[in-house]
Design a protein around this motif. Structure first.
Motif, PDB file in Angstrom:
ATOM      1  N   ASP A   1       0.861  -1.161   0.000  1.00  0.00           N
ATOM      2  CA  ASP A   1       0.000   0.000   0.000  1.00  0.00           C
ATOM      3  C   ASP A   1       0.908   1.224   0.000  1.00  0.00           C
ATOM      4  O   ASP A   1       1.541   1.533   1.008  1.00  0.00           O
ATOM      5  CB  ASP A   1      -0.918  -0.007   1.220  1.00  0.00           C
ATOM      6  CG  ASP A   1      -1.953   1.092   1.188  1.00  0.00           C
ATOM      7  OD1 ASP A   1      -1.661   2.189   0.673  1.00  0.00           O
ATOM      8  OD2 ASP A   1      -3.068   0.866   1.691  1.00  0.00           O
ATOM      9  N   ASN A   2       0.979   1.909  -1.130  1.00  0.00           N
ATOM     10  CA  ASN A   2       1.879   3.052  -1.246  1.00  0.00           C
ATOM     11  C   ASN A   2       1.536   4.168  -0.256  1.00  0.00           C
ATOM     12  O   ASN A   2       2.426   4.797   0.315  1.00  0.00           O
ATOM     13  CB  ASN A   2       1.843   3.606  -2.669  1.00  0.00           C
ATOM     14  CG  ASN A   2       2.501   2.692  -3.672  1.00  0.00           C
ATOM     15  OD1 ASN A   2       3.309   1.838  -3.324  1.00  0.00           O
ATOM     16  ND2 ASN A   2       2.166   2.870  -4.945  1.00  0.00           N
ATOM     17  N   ALA A   3       0.245   4.409  -0.067  1.00  0.00           N
ATOM     18  CA  ALA A   3      -0.179   5.490   0.812  1.00  0.00           C
ATOM     19  C   ALA A   3       0.213   5.230   2.262  1.00  0.00           C
ATOM     20  O   ALA A   3       0.476   6.168   3.014  1.00  0.00           O
ATOM     21  CB  ALA A   3      -1.679   5.717   0.698  1.00  0.00           C
ATOM     22  N   LYS A   4       0.236   3.963   2.659  1.00  0.00           N
ATOM     23  CA  LYS A   4       0.546   3.606   4.036  1.00  0.00           C
ATOM     24  C   LYS A   4       1.985   3.161   4.232  1.00  0.00           C
ATOM     25  O   LYS A   4       2.389   2.852   5.355  1.00  0.00           O
ATOM     26  CB  LYS A   4      -0.394   2.504   4.514  1.00  0.00           C
ATOM     27  CG  LYS A   4      -1.853   2.920   4.580  1.00  0.00           C
ATOM     28  CD  LYS A   4      -2.718   1.790   5.100  1.00  0.00           C
ATOM     29  CE  LYS A   4      -4.162   2.225   5.205  1.00  0.00           C
ATOM     30  NZ  LYS A   4      -5.027   1.126   5.718  1.00  0.00           N
ATOM     31  N   ASN A   5       2.768   3.114   3.151  1.00  0.00           N
ATOM     32  CA  ASN A   5       4.158   2.649   3.223  1.00  0.00           C
ATOM     33  C   ASN A   5       4.244   1.305   3.942  1.00  0.00           C
ATOM     34  O   ASN A   5       5.073   1.113   4.840  1.00  0.00           O
ATOM     35  CB  ASN A   5       5.043   3.683   3.924  1.00  0.00           C
ATOM     36  CG  ASN A   5       5.203   4.956   3.123  1.00  0.00           C
ATOM     37  OD1 ASN A   5       4.978   4.985   1.919  1.00  0.00           O
ATOM     38  ND2 ASN A   5       5.607   6.023   3.795  1.00  0.00           N
ATOM     39  N   THR A   6       3.394   0.385   3.527  1.00  0.00           N
ATOM     40  CA  THR A   6       3.283  -0.893   4.200  1.00  0.00           C
ATOM     41  C   THR A   6       3.253  -2.028   3.184  1.00  0.00           C
ATOM     42  O   THR A   6       2.584  -1.923   2.152  1.00  0.00           O
ATOM     43  CB  THR A   6       2.021  -0.952   5.071  1.00  0.00           C
ATOM     44  OG1 THR A   6       2.072   0.103   6.044  1.00  0.00           O
ATOM     45  CG2 THR A   6       1.914  -2.284   5.792  1.00  0.00           C
ATOM     46  N   VAL A   7       3.960  -3.100   3.498  1.00  0.00           N
ATOM     47  CA  VAL A   7       3.941  -4.334   2.722  1.00  0.00           C
ATOM     48  C   VAL A   7       3.194  -5.384   3.525  1.00  0.00           C
ATOM     49  O   VAL A   7       3.331  -5.451   4.750  1.00  0.00           O
ATOM     50  CB  VAL A   7       5.368  -4.809   2.400  1.00  0.00           C
ATOM     51  CG1 VAL A   7       5.334  -6.116   1.611  1.00  0.00           C
ATOM     52  CG2 VAL A   7       6.117  -3.747   1.609  1.00  0.00           C
ATOM     53  N   TYR A   8       2.415  -6.212   2.838  1.00  0.00           N
ATOM     54  CA  TYR A   8       1.601  -7.220   3.501  1.00  0.00           C
ATOM     55  C   TYR A   8       1.939  -8.610   2.978  1.00  0.00           C
ATOM     56  O   TYR A   8       2.355  -8.787   1.837  1.00  0.00           O
ATOM     57  CB  TYR A   8       0.114  -6.974   3.258  1.00  0.00           C
ATOM     58  CG  TYR A   8      -0.367  -5.620   3.712  1.00  0.00           C
ATOM     59  CD1 TYR A   8      -0.732  -5.399   5.035  1.00  0.00           C
ATOM     60  CD2 TYR A   8      -0.456  -4.563   2.815  1.00  0.00           C
ATOM     61  CE1 TYR A   8      -1.171  -4.157   5.452  1.00  0.00           C
ATOM     62  CE2 TYR A   8      -0.902  -3.316   3.219  1.00  0.00           C
ATOM     63  CZ  TYR A   8      -1.260  -3.119   4.544  1.00  0.00           C
ATOM     64  OH  TYR A   8      -1.701  -1.883   4.958  1.00  0.00           O
ATOM     65  N   LEU A   9       1.732  -9.591   3.827  1.00  0.00           N
ATOM     66  CA  LEU A   9       1.766 -10.984   3.415  1.00  0.00           C
ATOM     67  C   LEU A   9       0.503 -11.649   3.941  1.00  0.00           C
ATOM     68  O   LEU A   9       0.337 -11.803   5.150  1.00  0.00           O
ATOM     69  CB  LEU A   9       2.999 -11.712   3.953  1.00  0.00           C
ATOM     70  CG  LEU A   9       3.110 -13.181   3.539  1.00  0.00           C
ATOM     71  CD1 LEU A   9       3.373 -13.298   2.044  1.00  0.00           C
ATOM     72  CD2 LEU A   9       4.193 -13.899   4.337  1.00  0.00           C
ATOM     73  N   GLN A  10      -0.390 -12.017   3.031  1.00  0.00           N
ATOM     74  CA  GLN A  10      -1.597 -12.731   3.398  1.00  0.00           C
ATOM     75  C   GLN A  10      -1.346 -14.225   3.282  1.00  0.00           C
ATOM     76  O   GLN A  10      -0.843 -14.691   2.262  1.00  0.00           O
ATOM     77  CB  GLN A  10      -2.770 -12.326   2.503  1.00  0.00           C
ATOM     78  CG  GLN A  10      -4.074 -12.994   2.881  1.00  0.00           C
ATOM     79  CD  GLN A  10      -5.207 -12.661   1.927  1.00  0.00           C
ATOM     80  OE1 GLN A  10      -4.993 -12.402   0.752  1.00  0.00           O
ATOM     81  NE2 GLN A  10      -6.429 -12.657   2.439  1.00  0.00           N
ATOM     82  N   ILE A  11      -1.694 -14.955   4.321  1.00  0.00           N
ATOM     83  CA  ILE A  11      -1.548 -16.398   4.345  1.00  0.00           C
ATOM     84  C   ILE A  11      -2.929 -16.995   4.570  1.00  0.00           C
ATOM     85  O   ILE A  11      -3.621 -16.626   5.519  1.00  0.00           O
ATOM     86  CB  ILE A  11      -0.597 -16.879   5.447  1.00  0.00           C
ATOM     87  CG1 ILE A  11       0.680 -16.032   5.472  1.00  0.00           C
ATOM     88  CG2 ILE A  11      -0.266 -18.351   5.250  1.00  0.00           C
ATOM     89  CD1 ILE A  11       1.581 -16.322   6.657  1.00  0.00           C
ATOM     90  N   ILE A  12      -3.331 -17.920   3.718  1.00  0.00           N
ATOM     91  CA  ILE A  12      -4.606 -18.604   3.880  1.00  0.00           C
ATOM     92  C   ILE A  12      -4.361 -20.096   4.046  1.00  0.00           C
ATOM     93  O   ILE A  12      -3.279 -20.599   3.778  1.00  0.00           O
ATOM     94  CB  ILE A  12      -5.549 -18.344   2.684  1.00  0.00           C
ATOM     95  CG1 ILE A  12      -4.968 -18.922   1.390  1.00  0.00           C
ATOM     96  CG2 ILE A  12      -5.830 -16.869   2.543  1.00  0.00           C
ATOM     97  CD1 ILE A  12      -5.926 -18.868   0.214  1.00  0.00           C
ATOM     98  N   SER A  13      -5.399 -20.794   4.493  1.00  0.00           N
ATOM     99  CA  SER A  13      -5.321 -22.242   4.701  1.00  0.00           C
ATOM    100  C   SER A  13      -4.083 -22.614   5.500  1.00  0.00           C
ATOM    101  O   SER A  13      -3.299 -23.483   5.115  1.00  0.00           O
ATOM    102  CB  SER A  13      -5.341 -22.973   3.355  1.00  0.00           C
ATOM    103  OG  SER A  13      -6.517 -22.686   2.635  1.00  0.00           O
ATOM    104  N   LEU A  14      -3.916 -21.971   6.627  1.00  0.00           N
ATOM    105  CA  LEU A  14      -2.726 -22.161   7.442  1.00  0.00           C
ATOM    106  C   LEU A  14      -2.580 -23.610   7.883  1.00  0.00           C
ATOM    107  O   LEU A  14      -3.561 -24.285   8.211  1.00  0.00           O
ATOM    108  CB  LEU A  14      -2.773 -21.244   8.656  1.00  0.00           C
ATOM    109  CG  LEU A  14      -2.363 -19.800   8.383  1.00  0.00           C
ATOM    110  CD1 LEU A  14      -2.920 -18.872   9.448  1.00  0.00           C
ATOM    111  CD2 LEU A  14      -0.839 -19.694   8.330  1.00  0.00           C
ATOM    112  N   LYS A  15      -1.336 -24.066   7.900  1.00  0.00           N
ATOM    113  CA  LYS A  15      -0.985 -25.416   8.299  1.00  0.00           C
ATOM    114  C   LYS A  15      -0.001 -25.360   9.456  1.00  0.00           C
ATOM    115  O   LYS A  15       0.714 -24.373   9.612  1.00  0.00           O
ATOM    116  CB  LYS A  15      -0.356 -26.174   7.126  1.00  0.00           C
ATOM    117  CG  LYS A  15      -1.202 -26.230   5.869  1.00  0.00           C
ATOM    118  CD  LYS A  15      -0.444 -26.904   4.733  1.00  0.00           C
ATOM    119  CE  LYS A  15      -1.261 -26.953   3.467  1.00  0.00           C
ATOM    120  NZ  LYS A  15      -0.516 -27.600   2.357  1.00  0.00           N
TER     121      LYS A  15
END
Length: 119
Positions: free
Chosen positions: A73-87
């Protein structure tokens, strides 16, 4: 310098989802490639995903495709990592990283955030 601060880790039941955040600051981070790694004690660091800040172009380790999504998110200067179906195998420390465009090494690292998935 590029400064990275991860957050969002925690305990999630198997099959659930989690989104990790990385707050980014520094003089030249807009010229960086951002990445996520994970590392369990006794094992080598494992590349998860990368994203070029300027263009949003992404890349993933073959083993991570399908369950992991990196974004920024450029406006928030933030990088995300979404993880689904966690094991349970996803239980480890996740690190936000950065390298300058044109370099092969990730040279900036956050302190890490713990993800725990009980079996």
């Amino acid at each position: 310098q590029v400064h990275l601060v991860e957050s969002g880790g925690g305990l999630v039941q198997a099959g659930g989802s989690l989104t990790l955040s990385c707050a980014v600051s520094g003089r030249t981070f807009s010229s960086c490639v951002m990445g996520w790694f994970r590392q369990t004690p006794g094992k080598e660091r494992e590349f998860v995903a990368g994203i070029r800040w300027s263009s949003g172009t992404t890349s993933y380790a073959d083993s991570m495709k399908g369950r992991f999504t990196i974004s920024r998110d450029n406006a928030k200067n933030t990088v995300y990592l979404q993880i689904i179906s966690l094991k349970p195998e996803d239980t480890t420390v996740y690190y936000c990283t950065a390298r300058m465009t044109g370099r092969s090494q990730y040279t900036y690292w956050g302190q890490g955030t713990q993800v725990t998935v009980p079996s």
